[in-house]
Design a protein around this motif. Structure first.
Motif, mmCIF file in Angstrom:
data_model
loop_
_atom_site.group_PDB
_atom_site.id
_atom_site.type_symbol
_atom_site.label_atom_id
_atom_site.label_comp_id
_atom_site.label_asym_id
_atom_site.label_seq_id
_atom_site.Cartn_x
_atom_site.Cartn_y
_atom_site.Cartn_z
ATOM 1 N N ALA A 52 -1.621 -5.020 -4.290
ATOM 2 C CA ALA A 52 -1.387 -5.276 -2.871
ATOM 3 C C ALA A 52 -2.560 -6.104 -2.355
ATOM 4 O O ALA A 52 -3.716 -5.814 -2.675
ATOM 5 N N LEU A 53 -2.266 -7.134 -1.597
ATOM 6 C CA LEU A 53 -3.300 -8.014 -1.056
ATOM 7 C C LEU A 53 -3.597 -7.661 0.396
ATOM 8 O O LEU A 53 -2.689 -7.340 1.162
ATOM 9 N N VAL A 54 -4.864 -7.740 0.756
ATOM 10 C CA VAL A 54 -5.277 -7.612 2.155
ATOM 11 C C VAL A 54 -5.738 -9.000 2.592
ATOM 12 O O VAL A 54 -6.840 -9.431 2.261
ATOM 13 N N ARG A 55 -4.892 -9.709 3.328
ATOM 14 C CA ARG A 55 -5.196 -11.084 3.728
ATOM 15 C C ARG A 55 -5.809 -11.184 5.121
ATOM 16 O O ARG A 55 -5.917 -12.283 5.664
ATOM 17 N N ARG B 55 -2.032 3.029 -20.741
ATOM 18 C CA ARG B 55 -2.701 4.285 -21.118
ATOM 19 C C ARG B 55 -2.374 5.435 -20.155
ATOM 20 O O ARG B 55 -2.922 6.533 -20.293
ATOM 21 N N GLY B 56 -1.514 5.162 -19.173
ATOM 22 C CA GLY B 56 -1.142 6.193 -18.211
ATOM 23 C C GLY B 56 -2.232 6.513 -17.206
ATOM 24 O O GLY B 56 -2.234 7.603 -16.617
ATOM 25 N N LEU B 57 -3.149 5.567 -16.984
ATOM 26 C CA LEU B 57 -4.289 5.807 -16.099
ATOM 27 C C LEU B 57 -4.183 5.110 -14.749
ATOM 28 O O LEU B 57 -4.970 5.404 -13.836
ATOM 29 N N LEU B 58 -3.237 4.183 -14.594
ATOM 30 C CA LEU B 58 -3.191 3.406 -13.363
ATOM 31 C C LEU B 58 -2.786 4.260 -12.161
ATOM 32 O O LEU B 58 -3.246 4.027 -11.039
ATOM 33 N N ASP B 59 -1.941 5.252 -12.368
ATOM 34 C CA ASP B 59 -1.523 6.117 -11.267
ATOM 35 C C ASP B 59 -2.672 6.944 -10.710
ATOM 36 O O ASP B 59 -2.610 7.398 -9.564
ATOM 37 N N SER B 60 -3.709 7.142 -11.496
ATOM 38 C CA SER B 60 -4.838 7.951 -11.037
ATOM 39 C C SER B 60 -6.120 7.130 -10.882
ATOM 40 O O SER B 60 -7.188 7.698 -10.652
ATOM 41 N N THR B 61 -6.005 5.809 -11.021
ATOM 42 C CA THR B 61 -7.174 4.934 -10.889
ATOM 43 C C THR B 61 -6.888 3.862 -9.850
ATOM 44 O O THR B 61 -5.914 3.119 -9.965
ATOM 45 N N MET B 62 -7.746 3.775 -8.835
ATOM 46 C CA MET B 62 -7.626 2.696 -7.859
ATOM 47 C C MET B 62 -8.511 1.540 -8.316
ATOM 48 O O MET B 62 -9.698 1.721 -8.592
ATOM 49 N N VAL B 63 -7.913 0.356 -8.413
ATOM 50 C CA VAL B 63 -8.660 -0.866 -8.742
ATOM 51 C C VAL B 63 -8.781 -1.688 -7.460
ATOM 52 O O VAL B 63 -7.778 -1.998 -6.821
ATOM 53 N N VAL B 64 -10.016 -2.002 -7.100
ATOM 54 C CA VAL B 64 -10.291 -2.721 -5.858
ATOM 55 C C VAL B 64 -11.017 -4.008 -6.188
ATOM 56 O O VAL B 64 -11.875 -4.037 -7.075
ATOM 57 N N PHE C 43 -10.824 -13.619 5.320
ATOM 58 C CA PHE C 43 -10.861 -13.661 3.859
ATOM 59 C C PHE C 43 -9.926 -12.598 3.304
ATOM 60 O O PHE C 43 -9.251 -11.890 4.062
ATOM 61 N N SER C 44 -9.868 -12.494 1.987
ATOM 62 C CA SER C 44 -8.888 -11.618 1.339
ATOM 63 C C SER C 44 -9.548 -10.683 0.328
ATOM 64 O O SER C 44 -10.548 -11.038 -0.300
ATOM 65 N N CYS C 45 -8.949 -9.501 0.173
ATOM 66 C CA CYS C 45 -9.334 -8.540 -0.855
ATOM 67 C C CYS C 45 -8.061 -8.013 -1.513
ATOM 68 O O CYS C 45 -6.952 -8.422 -1.156
ATOM 69 N N MET C 46 -8.213 -7.107 -2.461
ATOM 70 C CA MET C 46 -7.065 -6.625 -3.225
ATOM 71 C C MET C 46 -7.223 -5.160 -3.565
ATOM 72 O O MET C 46 -8.336 -4.666 -3.735
ATOM 73 N N MET C 47 -6.096 -4.447 -3.675
ATOM 74 C CA MET C 47 -6.073 -3.066 -4.147
ATOM 75 C C MET C 47 -4.909 -2.887 -5.116
ATOM 76 O O MET C 47 -3.897 -3.585 -5.016
ATOM 77 N N ALA C 48 -5.051 -1.935 -6.022
ATOM 78 C CA ALA C 48 -3.971 -1.632 -6.975
ATOM 79 C C ALA C 48 -4.148 -0.208 -7.474
ATOM 80 O O ALA C 48 -5.242 0.354 -7.441
ATOM 81 N N GLY C 49 -3.058 0.379 -7.968
ATOM 82 C CA GLY C 49 -3.110 1.694 -8.595
ATOM 83 C C GLY C 49 -3.180 2.841 -7.606
ATOM 84 O O GLY C 49 -3.292 2.660 -6.390
ATOM 85 N N HIS D 82 -0.854 -6.922 3.120
ATOM 86 C CA HIS D 82 -1.239 -6.400 4.432
ATOM 87 C C HIS D 82 -1.942 -7.508 5.202
ATOM 88 O O HIS D 82 -2.869 -8.133 4.716
ATOM 89 N N GLY D 83 -1.501 -7.738 6.445
ATOM 90 C CA GLY D 83 -2.166 -8.705 7.302
ATOM 91 C C GLY D 83 -1.751 -10.135 7.041
ATOM 92 O O GLY D 83 -1.050 -10.440 6.066
#
Length: 430
Positions: A116-119, A334-343, A367-373, A382-383
């Motif tokens: 998901a992008l935060v623009r 590896r089944g870790l993305l559901d419990s790991t937030m990547v920013v 500017f822009s940032c990103m989130m995932a997981g 978003h935005g």
């Protein structure tokens, strides 16, 4: 006047958290759910329930920091109809859902159903040092105090899930990182400088037996016993030294120490991530998540492109594209993305209008940032900025609000007050 400003800030934050939850977590936040973390009042007669979907799903956070001010127009917020004076040589490629990216993100476009992008990020800090500090802490710099970073807050508030490992690790971050700020030194990160060399000075000297090592430890405790008895409880720096010393010894003797050794990974995995030091940092971050480290920050520098923006972009963004997409895919498999937030974050953007040196200047206004997981609903944005990427027109978001969303994902009450040694009140996210 200050009370009125605080009320407005609370309302803005409440609105952002509701909007972010709707966009990222795929839910509408309101009523009792908002009460749990955003300070909203529950409707009369409504019983308080568990927080909204996504709250507390993140057991770990991998925070990727793009130092230098990553250009938003050439990466996460391209403007294909803005003309050559804005886009220059950058083209737009389509990702999944609402995602549009600069053309150097060929791999990430295929994995964009995970992001998901935060623009709509914005800042008042247009210099690198203050901008980095503000993004990491949610507070502007003050000479009288050092505020904790998001990782410092997590290390202080969240229980360490692996007692033999540090709760907070920084990779490639260099000097000047605020770390745990005014919290006790034991909450500071373990810094890793050269990923390829792993954790330095973490093994016994060659020829020193386990018995000899134990004897040295006993001697150290005997020599320090009188000093510790006098100063351990009254002086936090003495106490912190002992705590960090004991933690280091525990890690030295743990099987988890091998998590820092990338030679344990096969060549297929090294090829997937890439050979750059940042790529190795991302691979290390995944290994640390597997060992239940709560917060890992990996820095990738060199985004200060005042000159030759498009040449630098073609050299640097593919490194990020490969490592980031590999990290997301690897975590998912590896089944870790559901419990790991990547920013992914940066201190500010770059000016939409290309300058006379084919570069872009500092641009904190948008500017822009990103989130995932960790419950983030991928393929969403978003935005919004205007047609040139110069002004935020929807969902304006500051560093404090961005960091509060990380807190939400980790199940942390971001607005709970903590006091500095001088008894001043602070909360996570600013």
């Amino acid at each position: 006047m200050n009370n009125q400003a605080n009320k407005l800030n609370d309302l803005n934050r409440r609105g952002f958290m509701a909007g972010a939850a709707k966009t990222f977590f795929g839910v509408t936040i309101g009523g009792s759910l908002a009460q749990m973390y955003a300070g909203a009042e529950a409707p009369a007669g409504e019983v308080l329930h568990a927080p909204a979907a996504g709250f507390g799903k993140a057991k770990s956070v991998i925070y990727l920091y793009m130092s230098g001010g990553m250009t938003h127009v050439d990466t996460f917020d391209p403007k294909p109809d803005a003309g050559n004076n804005i886009m220059g040589k950058t083209k737009t490629i389509n990702g999944k859902g609402d995602i549009r990216l600069g053309h150097c993100f060929t791999r990430l476009a295929k994995a964009s159903d995970k992001i998901a992008l935060v623009r709509s990020m914005t800042s008042t800090q247009g210099a690198h040092g203050p901008g980095r500090y503000y993004m990491r802490t949610g507070y502007t710099e003050r000479a009288s105090i050092t505020h904790p970073t998001t990782g410092g807050w997590v290390n202080k508030i969240k229980e360490n899930r692996n007692p033999t490992m540090p709760g907070f690790v920084t990779v490639n971050c260099g000097n000047g990182h605020p770390g745990a700020g005014f919290f006790e030194p034991k909450y500071n990160p373990l810094p890793i400088g050269d990923v390829a060399k792993g954790l330095k000075n973490a093994k016994k000297q060659r020829g020193v037996s386990e018995a000899a090592f134990d004897k040295q430890l006993d001697l150290r405790h005997q020599l320090d016993a009188e000093f510790d008895s006098k100063f351990h409880y009254g002086y936090k720096n003495v106490r912190a030294y002992n705590e960090m010393y004991d933690a280091a010894v525990k890690l030295m003797r743990s099987e988890d120490l091998e998590a820092f050794d990338l030679s344990k990974e096969d060549q297929v995995m090294h090829k997937l991530y890439g050979s750059h030091n940042f790529a190795k940092g991302c691979l290390l971050a995944r290994r640390l998540v597997e060992r239940n480290v709560n917060f890992i920050e990996v820095e990738y520098g060199g985004f200060d492109w005042h000159n030759d923006n498009f040449l630098a972009m073609e050299e640097q963004i593919p490194v990020l594209d490969q490592a980031l997409s590999a990290l997301l895919t690897d975590l998912e498999q590896r089944g870790l993305l559901d419990s790991t937030m990547v920013v992914l974050a940066t201190e500010f953007g770059r000016s939409p209008k290309v300058n006379s040196n084919a570069g872009r200047n500092h641009f904190p206004k948008a500017f822009s940032c990103m989130m995932a997981g960790a419950g983030i609903k991928g393929g969403h944005v978003h935005g919004k900025t205007d047609k040139t990427g110069e002004n935020v027109v929807e969902g304006k978001t500051n560093a404090g609000q961005f960091n509060a969303t990380i807190a939400h994902a980790m199940g942390i009450q971001h607005d709970k007050i903590h006091y500095s040694p001088s008894k001043r009140p602070f909360k996570m996210g600013g």
